[in-house]
Design a protein around this motif. Structure first.
Motif, mmCIF file in Angstrom:
data_model
loop_
_atom_site.group_PDB
_atom_site.id
_atom_site.type_symbol
_atom_site.label_atom_id
_atom_site.label_comp_id
_atom_site.label_asym_id
_atom_site.label_seq_id
_atom_site.Cartn_x
_atom_site.Cartn_y
_atom_site.Cartn_z
ATOM 1 N N GLY A 45 -40.306 -16.137 1.165
ATOM 2 C CA GLY A 45 -39.071 -16.463 0.475
ATOM 3 C C GLY A 45 -38.385 -15.197 -0.021
ATOM 4 O O GLY A 45 -39.004 -14.145 -0.140
ATOM 5 N N ILE A 46 -37.097 -15.329 -0.332
ATOM 6 C CA ILE A 46 -36.347 -14.193 -0.872
ATOM 7 C C ILE A 46 -36.479 -14.238 -2.390
ATOM 8 O O ILE A 46 -36.193 -15.256 -3.015
ATOM 9 N N TYR A 63 -35.555 -8.091 -3.589
ATOM 10 C CA TYR A 63 -34.173 -7.732 -3.923
ATOM 11 C C TYR A 63 -33.990 -7.685 -5.431
ATOM 12 O O TYR A 63 -34.729 -8.317 -6.175
ATOM 13 N N LEU A 92 -21.250 -15.592 -7.470
ATOM 14 C CA LEU A 92 -22.215 -14.974 -6.554
ATOM 15 C C LEU A 92 -23.140 -15.992 -5.927
ATOM 16 O O LEU A 92 -23.399 -15.978 -4.735
ATOM 17 N N PHE A 120 -20.009 -13.695 0.774
ATOM 18 C CA PHE A 120 -20.818 -12.943 1.735
ATOM 19 C C PHE A 120 -20.540 -13.341 3.174
ATOM 20 O O PHE A 120 -20.500 -12.504 4.041
ATOM 21 N N GLU A 153 -23.039 -17.825 6.754
ATOM 22 C CA GLU A 153 -24.452 -18.081 7.023
ATOM 23 C C GLU A 153 -25.369 -17.277 6.130
ATOM 24 O O GLU A 153 -26.436 -16.888 6.548
ATOM 25 N N VAL A 154 -24.963 -17.033 4.907
ATOM 26 C CA VAL A 154 -25.807 -16.230 4.033
ATOM 27 C C VAL A 154 -26.972 -17.084 3.542
ATOM 28 O O VAL A 154 -26.864 -18.309 3.430
ATOM 29 N N ARG A 155 -28.100 -16.432 3.277
ATOM 30 C CA ARG A 155 -29.270 -17.134 2.751
ATOM 31 C C ARG A 155 -29.410 -16.748 1.282
ATOM 32 O O ARG A 155 -29.496 -15.568 0.949
ATOM 33 N N LEU A 156 -29.427 -17.758 0.414
ATOM 34 C CA LEU A 156 -29.524 -17.476 -1.010
ATOM 35 C C LEU A 156 -30.957 -17.163 -1.381
ATOM 36 O O LEU A 156 -31.882 -17.543 -0.661
ATOM 37 N N PRO A 157 -31.196 -16.531 -2.544
ATOM 38 C CA PRO A 157 -32.577 -16.257 -2.946
ATOM 39 C C PRO A 157 -33.338 -17.559 -3.138
ATOM 40 O O PRO A 157 -32.778 -18.573 -3.548
#
Lengths: 288, 390
Positions: free
Chosen positions: A140-141, A165, A175, A183, A186-190
């Protein structure tokens, strides 16, 4: 104990229903029925299965195994109540700054300064580190958030060392809630946000706490006696102003995340071996 | 319906949206009228131009939301440019392999002669990297994880610079102490910090004024602390050299005529008068204009004073001979033109310091003032018609 066991399966079930938005890695991790999983544990494989089925089972094995233990990554050994005391984690703010919802976590007050109950801190910390480790294990982020300028540099370095990050700068409005526009589509959130300081520079709750709750992102946060622990999934009552305390937290998170990633690498290598060796590995798996 | 071409330039001001930038590498269909709305006239096929209020005064707005060029698009443009370059070379009868950008510019100027004064409005054909603004490539991998650890801040390059700079400051403070060490300001003279636009261009990110000021403050702090070669190099990356003005002055080479006398020629212009002056190194202060003596050609004292000014300034009255030709303009303009030509020619015979003094006195600068045109609705350039109350 309870939150860790129930929270994760709840999130997993939620992932299955809303498959479009949920990150890809959780989609595969639906817990299988008892029969086949029991058979997988004893390690009697069926070599006649076709290749895609094998991969799918592999993924399920890798992802399901850690969930069966309460402390798969053994985060308990990383700290003790004594080490928390030496790092001055128990020191809170003055009684006048006390937040109403922090009262359950406060042991008492000495000379008008609140003292945080380290027994509770230890249990909360163990839960939080365990959760972080699981998230890191599942790739995971993780986003470290803080707005304290004294420790900004340290936290950014910590994030760099773990390969995760950090965001210790001015937090722009949408944000998390408006990420598609800021962004890209297709951005991936944390997948996890760790707050080392829940308040911003004007002693108000950080916007990211509320936004993460809005976006269904689980949060881990160090809450001091003047913070609001309500919206944080895994609060850790503790001191967030002393350098030794913050250094300790950074070290703990860094170690947990690295450990979890290493474990994941080991598990993937383990399962890449031919099926003959699986019987031996199942024996070693229990002990690891 | 007809789609008139509008430039999709970054400056969304009204003036530029009306100009057309033709380019062999681009087709009209690609231009997006982002700053312009179209409206159908009542019951007819006519389109009326309406300008929206989203006007930016800054010209270099990097990566604005409206223009997103995909990598494939840019690649296609580059291919088309290269093919077009070869066609152009064949058209001009030159070798396609050794066709440089200067050749392209000359060919385009020849094939599409333009009388427009604004150089940027003329037809150009340049490599797409110089035309399309630099955009960020996709910043995350196949699994969705961003590449940069500060991606979620929104300005990863800028904040990573700040992080690096602050790390260096901390390191130096740890070793040497927080107070600045008195070092010689070696490379800071003759160079300037990057301006905000240059920094934005370097980072391909939008910055605010406060961000920029913080960054410059950090760099200044770093430069005051005694730093090693790595930090020096880090700071130098953000400094640009400032050319010393006097070095730009073109000094005419000294020539020798058939009698061995040293002289130098130069030209000067003022309003619509042009003058060519030949100044001899050794002489007795005679000035001949268009074959006549200067006393005869310029009866007014003011004009003769203008001729004397360069010599008087350098204390060389009566030491040089001048022969000049002048045409155009009026008497004052001709005097000014000759003065400039003489001053430029004199540069060959004097020291560099004196050239710098002349430049600072304004003798080597050509006067840009020209006659302002008369505008319609007014009597002159500025004078309005008499205002009548009723």
């Amino acid at each position: 104990m309870a939150p860790a066991r129930t929270a994760l399966p709840r999130l997993l079930c939620a992932g299955v229903r809303s498959a479009r938005r949920w990150p890809g890695f959780l989609r595969k991790a639906t817990p299988g029925p008892a029969g086949p999983s029991g058979r997988m544990l004893t390690g009697a494989p069926n070599p006649a299965r076709s290749e895609p089925q094998d991969d799918h089972d592999l993924q399920r094995k890798i992802l399901d195994l850690p969930l069966k233990h309460s402390d798969f990554f053994n985060v308990k050994e990383l700290f003790s109540v004594k080490s928390l005391f030496e790092a001055r984690v128990h020191l809170g703010h003055k009684a006048g700054c006390r937040h109403r919802f922090m009262e359950p976590y406060i042991f008492g007050s000495r000379l008008d300064q609140d003292i945080i109950d380290l027994e509770q801190t230890a249990s909360h910390l163990q839960l939080a580190l365990n959760f972080t480790a699981h998230v890191a294990y599942r790739k995971g982020i993780i986003l470290f958030v803080s707005r304290n300028r004294q420790f900004m540099h340290l936290i950014e370095n910590t994030a760099q060392n773990c390969g995760e990050y950090a965001h210790t700068r001015y937090f722009k409005g949408g944000l998390l809630t408006n990420a598609q526009l800021l962004f890209g589509p297709e951005v991936r959130l944390p997948d996890l946000i760790i707050f080392l300081h829940t308040l911003n520079n004007v002693f108000e709750p950080h916007v990211a706490v509320r936004d993460a709750a809005k976006m269904n992102i689980p949060t881990v946060g160090i809450v001091d006696t003047n913070c609001n622990p309500c919206l944080i999934t895994y609060p850790i009552p503790g001191n967030d102003d002393s350098p030794p305390a913050v250094h300790l937290y950074c070290r703990l998170f860094c170690t947990t995340i690295n450990r979890a990633k290493e474990k994941r690498r080991q598990m993937e290598i383990l399962y890449q071996l031919p099926s003959v060796k699986r019987a031996e590995d199942s024996g070693t798996r229990r002990s690891s | 319906m007809a789609a008139p071409c509008v430039s999709c330039g970054r400056a969304l001001s009204a003036r530029l949206s009306l100009t057309v930038r033709a380019s062999l590498a681009r087709r009209p269909g690609h231009w997006k009228p982002s700053a312009v709305d179209w409206q159908m006239g009542a019951g007819s096929q006519l389109l009326k131009l309406i300008h929206t209020t989203a006007v930016t005064t800054k010209k270099n707005v990097p990566a604005s939301r409206h223009e997103v060029y995909t990598e494939d698009f840019i690649k296609k443009q580059i291919e088309e440019f290269n093919i077009g370059k070869r066609h152009l070379a064949n058209m001009m009868g030159e070798d396609p392999e050794t066709f440089t950008q200067e050749d392209i510019d000359r060919a385009i100027a020849y094939l599409f002669p333009s009388g427009l004064f604004e150089k940027r409005a003329r037809p150009i054909m340049k490599h797409p990297d110089q035309i399309f603004p630099k955009q960020r490539a996709i910043q995350w991998g196949k699994d969705g994880r961003p590449f940069h650890f500060l991606f979620y801040t929104g300005k990863p390059s800028y904040y990573s610079l700040m992080h690096e700079g602050y790390g260096k400051v901390l390191q130096l403070e740890k070793h040497k102490g927080p107070l600045p060490v008195k070092t010689q300001h070696r490379d800071l003279i003759g160079s300037r910090w990057l301006i905000k636009e240059e920094l934005e261009e370097m980072l391909v990110e939008n910055l605010s004024d406060q961000d920029y000021m913080q960054f410059i403050r950090l760099l200044e702090k770093l430069s005051t602390l005694q730093c090693g070669p790595a930090e020096e190099e880090f700071v130098q990356r953000f400094r640009r050299g400032v050319a010393i003005q006097s070095k730009k002055q073109l000094i005419e080479p000294v020539q020798y005529d058939e009698r061995g006398m040293a002289f130098s020629t130069s030209e000067g212009r003022r309003k619509s008068a042009t003058a060519k002056a030949v100044v001899y190194e050794h002489g007795s202060g005679e000035i001949s204009v268009n074959g006549m003596g200067y006393l005869h050609y310029f009866p007014v004292l003011q004009d003769r004073e203008q001729l004397m000014f360069p010599f008087h300034f350098l204390d060389r009255l009566g030491k040089h001979d001048v022969t000049c030709t002048v045409c155009g303009g009026g008497r004052s303009a001709q005097a000014g033109a000759i003065r400039l030509a003489v001053a430029k020619a004199l540069c060959s015979f004097i020291t560099e310091d004196e050239v710098e003094w002349m430049r600072q006195a304004g003798l080597l600068t050509s006067d840009p003032r020209v006659r302002e045109r008369k505008k319609p609705g007014q009597e002159g350039a500025r004078r309005k018609f008499t205002w009548k109350k009723r």
